[in-house]
Design a protein around this motif. Structure first.
Motif, mmCIF file in Angstrom:
data_model
loop_
_atom_site.group_PDB
_atom_site.id
_atom_site.type_symbol
_atom_site.label_atom_id
_atom_site.label_comp_id
_atom_site.label_asym_id
_atom_site.label_seq_id
_atom_site.Cartn_x
_atom_site.Cartn_y
_atom_site.Cartn_z
ATOM 1 N N ALA A 1 0.848 -1.194 0.000
ATOM 2 C CA ALA A 1 0.000 0.000 0.000
ATOM 3 C C ALA A 1 0.882 1.240 0.000
ATOM 4 C CB ALA A 1 -0.903 0.008 1.226
ATOM 5 N N VAL A 2 0.380 2.292 -0.604
ATOM 6 C CA VAL A 2 1.102 3.552 -0.622
ATOM 7 C C VAL A 2 0.559 4.432 0.500
ATOM 8 C CG1 VAL A 2 1.624 5.633 -1.956
ATOM 9 C CG2 VAL A 2 1.518 3.414 -3.094
ATOM 10 N N VAL A 3 1.467 4.961 1.280
ATOM 11 C CA VAL A 3 1.099 5.869 2.365
ATOM 12 C C VAL A 3 1.656 7.243 2.029
ATOM 13 C CG1 VAL A 3 1.416 6.384 4.821
ATOM 14 C CG2 VAL A 3 1.115 4.018 4.075
ATOM 15 N N PRO A 4 0.774 8.238 1.942
ATOM 16 C CA PRO A 4 1.278 9.587 1.637
ATOM 17 C C PRO A 4 2.099 10.140 2.802
ATOM 18 C CG PRO A 4 -1.079 9.652 2.101
ATOM 19 C CD PRO A 4 -0.667 8.204 2.094
ATOM 20 N N VAL A 5 3.135 10.887 2.475
ATOM 21 C CA VAL A 5 4.017 11.464 3.487
ATOM 22 C C VAL A 5 4.096 12.963 3.250
ATOM 23 C CG1 VAL A 5 6.394 11.550 4.318
ATOM 24 C CG2 VAL A 5 5.367 9.359 3.747
#
Length: 185
Positions: free
Chosen positions: A100-104
């Motif tokens: 999954a991509v987690v925004p930072v």
């Protein structure tokens, strides 16, 4: 108590910072993933474990290093490197380990690093240079103020998510405890 020479000495031998960066972003998230899977955590809690595993000690580790009379300049450089590294490493780890991509918030991380890590160090170094008698007078109280402040900050953060932590029970609490015990060896 730090001087620019302390940072120059640490920067001249970067192997410790590189090793700690590797442990922060390889061993700890990997250990978190293994523990989370072993305890059968559901996907959201497993993701949280991996993220907790990849978080550095920050200001608290610098404070503990100071109290233990360790190399504070090394601790500050490690904290700074891993905090700035989180801008790239957090999304990379989440995609690689969790799929999954987690925004930072890169700007937020950079701003926080300056406010919480670098600015206090710069202010302390400047005060020590310009007002050494004053710094010497308050130095005995600084660790106590630091510990109390850190405890209050951590308590505030944990209190905001206390209900989910408590409702998850030992199936979450035990692997988190083991993560920090084993990772701290």
């Amino acid at each position: 108590t730090l001087t620019p020479a302390d940072f120059v000495a640490v920067a001249s031998e970067p192997s410790s910072v590189i090793m700690q960066f590797s442990l922060c972003y390889a061993m700890m998230p990997g250990l978190a993933f293994v523990l989370g899977k072993a305890f059968g955590l559901e996907a959201g809690l497993l993701a949280g474990m991996v993220l907790v595993g990849s978080i550095n000690g920050g200001q608290a580790s610098n404070l503990c290093t100071y109290i233990a009379k360790g190399n504070v300049a090394l601790s500050v450089l490690m904290t700074t490197a891993t905090t700035v590294g989180a801008i790239l490493m957090t999304p990379f780890l989440c995609k690689t380990i969790l799929g999954a991509v987690v925004p930072v918030d890169a700007v937020g991380i950079a701003k926080s690093t300056i406010e919480v890590v670098l600015a206090p160090i710069a202010i302390g170094m400047t005060a020590n240079k310009l007002f050494p008698k004053f710094v010497k007078a308050i130095l005995p109280f600084a660790p106590v103020v630091g510990v109390v402040s850190t405890c209050l900050l951590v308590a505030s953060a944990v209190a905001q998510v206390a209900e989910p932590i408590m409702s998850a029970g030992l199936s979450l609490q035990l692997p988190v405890l083991l993560l920090h015990l084993v990772g701290g060896l």
